[in-house]
Design a protein around this motif. Structure first.
Motif, short mmCIF file in Angstrom:
data_model
loop_
_atom_site.label_atom_id
_atom_site.label_comp_id
_atom_site.label_asym_id
_atom_site.label_seq_id
_atom_site.Cartn_x
_atom_site.Cartn_y
_atom_site.Cartn_z
N LEU A 24 0.83 -1.20 0.00
CA LEU A 24 0.00 0.00 0.00
C LEU A 24 0.87 1.25 0.00
CD1 LEU A 24 -2.77 -1.04 2.56
CD2 LEU A 24 -2.88 -1.07 0.07
N LEU A 25 1.98 1.19 0.74
CA LEU A 25 2.92 2.31 0.73
C LEU A 25 3.50 2.51 -0.67
CD1 LEU A 25 4.57 4.39 2.39
CD2 LEU A 25 6.31 2.61 2.71
N PHE A 26 3.80 1.42 -1.34
CA PHE A 26 4.32 1.50 -2.70
C PHE A 26 3.33 2.23 -3.62
CE2 PHE A 26 4.83 -0.18 -7.00
CZ PHE A 26 6.20 -0.05 -7.19
N ASP A 27 2.05 2.02 -3.42
CA ASP A 27 1.03 2.62 -4.28
C ASP A 27 0.92 4.13 -4.09
OD1 ASP A 27 0.46 0.18 -5.37
OD2 ASP A 27 -1.35 -0.17 -4.19
N ILE A 28 1.45 4.65 -2.96
CA ILE A 28 1.39 6.09 -2.74
C ILE A 28 2.09 6.84 -3.86
CG2 ILE A 28 2.23 7.96 -1.24
CD1 ILE A 28 1.64 6.20 1.14
N VAL A 29 3.20 6.29 -4.33
CA VAL A 29 3.94 6.93 -5.42
C VAL A 29 3.06 7.02 -6.66
CG1 VAL A 29 5.93 6.74 -6.95
CG2 VAL A 29 6.16 6.21 -4.53
N TYR A 30 2.21 6.02 -6.87
CA TYR A 30 1.38 6.01 -8.06
C TYR A 30 0.21 6.98 -7.97
CZ TYR A 30 3.84 2.50 -10.67
OH TYR A 30 4.79 1.86 -11.41
N VAL A 31 -0.12 7.44 -6.77
CA VAL A 31 -1.08 8.54 -6.66
C VAL A 31 -0.51 9.77 -7.36
CG1 VAL A 31 -2.29 10.05 -5.07
CG2 VAL A 31 -2.03 7.63 -4.51
N PHE A 32 0.78 10.03 -7.07
CA PHE A 32 1.48 11.15 -7.71
C PHE A 32 1.69 10.89 -9.20
CE2 PHE A 32 5.77 13.01 -8.69
CZ PHE A 32 5.32 14.32 -8.85
N GLN A 216 -6.94 -2.67 -5.33
CA GLN A 216 -6.40 -1.49 -4.66
C GLN A 216 -5.94 -0.44 -5.67
OE1 GLN A 216 -3.43 -3.48 -2.35
NE2 GLN A 216 -4.81 -3.94 -0.65
N PHE A 217 -5.30 -0.90 -6.74
CA PHE A 217 -4.84 0.06 -7.75
C PHE A 217 -6.02 0.69 -8.47
CE2 PHE A 217 -2.60 1.19 -11.78
CZ PHE A 217 -1.63 2.00 -11.21
N PHE A 218 -7.07 -0.08 -8.67
CA PHE A 218 -8.28 0.46 -9.27
C PHE A 218 -8.85 1.58 -8.41
CE2 PHE A 218 -12.95 0.27 -8.87
CZ PHE A 218 -13.31 0.78 -10.09
N MET A 219 -8.88 1.39 -7.10
CA MET A 219 -9.42 2.41 -6.21
C MET A 219 -8.57 3.67 -6.22
SD MET A 219 -12.22 1.15 -5.05
CE MET A 219 -12.64 2.13 -3.61
N ILE A 220 -7.25 3.51 -6.33
CA ILE A 220 -6.37 4.67 -6.42
C ILE A 220 -6.67 5.46 -7.69
CG2 ILE A 220 -3.97 5.37 -6.78
CD1 ILE A 220 -3.15 3.11 -4.90
N ALA A 221 -6.84 4.73 -8.79
CA ALA A 221 -7.16 5.40 -10.05
C ALA A 221 -8.52 6.08 -9.98
CB ALA A 221 -7.14 4.38 -11.19
N LEU A 222 -9.48 5.44 -9.32
CA LEU A 222 -10.82 6.01 -9.21
C LEU A 222 -10.80 7.33 -8.46
CD1 LEU A 222 -13.60 5.06 -10.19
CD2 LEU A 222 -14.00 4.12 -7.91
N ALA A 223 -9.90 7.44 -7.51
CA ALA A 223 -9.80 8.70 -6.76
C ALA A 223 -9.39 9.86 -7.65
CB ALA A 223 -8.79 8.53 -5.62
N GLU A 224 -8.76 9.55 -8.79
CA GLU A 224 -8.33 10.61 -9.69
C GLU A 224 -9.52 11.37 -10.26
OE1 GLU A 224 -5.50 12.99 -11.16
OE2 GLU A 224 -5.13 11.23 -9.89
N VAL A 225 -10.65 10.70 -10.48
CA VAL A 225 -11.85 11.38 -10.96
C VAL A 225 -12.32 12.40 -9.93
CG1 VAL A 225 -14.22 11.08 -11.80
CG2 VAL A 225 -12.51 9.32 -12.26
N VAL A 226 -12.33 11.99 -8.67
CA VAL A 226 -12.75 12.89 -7.59
C VAL A 226 -11.79 14.07 -7.47
CG1 VAL A 226 -13.22 13.06 -5.12
CG2 VAL A 226 -13.84 10.98 -6.37
#
Length: 398
Positions: A24-32, A216-226
């Motif tokens: 999950l920590l690794f995915d933080i970079v992909y938010v950016f 989990q990655f799908f949910m991170i991407a979904l947050a981009e719409v918001v």
């Protein structure tokens, strides 16, 4: 302690069913990283049209390259135990490298091309190189050598592109990425080197773990719409057009979530337990389309909120309607198809509805375009729900 002692037993370790906090920590970079990619898509919509295809091609290249890193790391942590210290160290190093790539994205075809190429090659070559040493004496070592061979070949092209610049950079990088995609699709064949499939070498991929990582990655991407819609509304404040588009983006987010988690390709449930997603062989490529579609949708809504005045540009219509089309196509092939039941056609009907509905949209105001997309997706969600007759109280876990 010797290197051999440190890595002993990695090949015999098994991935847990649930993702770890480090992943999950690794995915933080992909938010950016996803925010950077969304910014590139938005920039592509504002440039002159004769350079649109080349700029869009660059964005697709970057997105696919970043996805390759995440996908292979997810597969790695779903094959071997990510709680092992040496694997955690490697994931953290990859996380830092991915951060460097994300920072380099805006100027990767400019002054930061060498930085981007070298960092990418270090990550992609470093992974199989690490496994080659870590799996010494294990039957799966040959498979790691095969992957290393393919990435060394693509790495030469990545570095060459970083050095050359201009048109040559795009050509070299496209060829390099094509080599990696083809290698992954045909399981990296190398003559007389570890010719067997990975699952025949005593190594098993935890499908439950991998499916959770995809979720989990799908949910991170979904947050981009918001993020895109919310940020676009926040600066000027609420207006009629902005509020309508914000509501449309929210409806779209809910539709994406509902379709992703509740749709099953065929039969009454996608796994024997009735929960989770039974991934297909091409699930990784499906996730690429799903996330790419979500990013396009996010950018489209953000652009409409920022400039709601007609007429709407055809490129923006393509982004707003094309994003959901990519999402539905990707989601339809995410799961294994059951031989005991017919494949559900709801998502295919949705694709047809979106394509047909997009044709007259250049004649309508941008706000009407956003509302139309959300209404179509809501209708697809209802149709999909009726097709599967799922109970309303179901709430699948990640």
């Amino acid at each position: 302690m010797s290197t051999r002692a440190v890595f002993r037993g990695l090949g015999d370790s098994k991935s847990p069913n649930s993702a770890t906090v480090l992943e999950l920590l690794f995915d933080i970079v992909y938010v950016f990283a996803l925010a950077r990619l969304a910014g590139r898509v938005a920039d592509d919509l504002t440039i002159v049209r004769h350079t649109l295809l080349s700029e869009a091609g660059q964005t697709v290249l970057f997105f696919t390259a970043m996805w390759m890193i995440w996908s292979l790391n997810a597969l790695l942590s779903s094959t071997y135990d990510p709680r092992r210290p040496e694997l955690q160290a490697f994931l953290l190093a990859t996380m830092f490298g991915t951060l460097v790539l994300a920072v380099s994205l805006p100027q990767a075809f400019g002054q930061r091309g060498v930085v981007f190429a070298c960092t990418y090659v270090i990550i992609q070559v470093g992974r199989p190189l690490f496994l080659t040493f870590a799996l010494r004496g294990h039957p799966a070592q040959g498979f790691s050598i095969r992957i290393l061979t393919w990435h060394l070949a693509s790495g030469v092209l990545w570095i060459s592109g970083g050095i050359s610049g201009g048109l040559g950079r795009g050509v070299f990088w496209t060829l390099a990425l094509a080599i990696e995609l083809i290698g992954a699709a045909i399981t990296y064949p190398v003559p007389r080197v570890g010719g067997r499939q990975l699952n025949s070498l005593g190594v098993r991929v935890s499908q439950t773990h991998l499916a959770e990582r995809y979720n989990q990655f799908f949910m991170i991407a979904l947050a981009e719409v918001v993020l895109e819609a919310g940020a676009a509304v926040s600066f000027p404040g609420f207006s009629r057009d902005g509020t309508i588009t914000l509501v449309a983006s929210f409806v779209t987010v809910v539709a994406f979530w509902r379709i992703y988690f509740y749709h099953v390709s065929s039969g009454p449930a996608s796994t024997s337990s009735g929960e989770g997603i039974n991934l297909s062989r091409w699930a990784s490529y499906s996730l690429l389309l799903i996330v790419g579609g979500i990013i396009c949708t996010a950018v489209g809504f953000g652009q409409i909120i920022e400039d709601p005045h007609p007429p709407i540009d055809w490129a923006l219509v393509t982004i707003v309607f094309g994003g959901p089309v990519l999402f539905l196509i990707g989601r339809s092939f995410l799961e294994k198809e059951s031989r005991l039941a017919p494949r559900c056609r709801a998502l295919y009907l949705g694709v047809v509805a979106l394509v047909v509905g997009a044709l007259p949209m250049v004649l309508l105001p941008p706000v009407a375009v956003a509302a139309t997309v959300s209404v179509i997706l809501a209708g697809i969600t209802v149709l999909d729900q009726r097709a599967h007759k799922r109970r309303s109280e179901t709430n699948p876990t990640l």
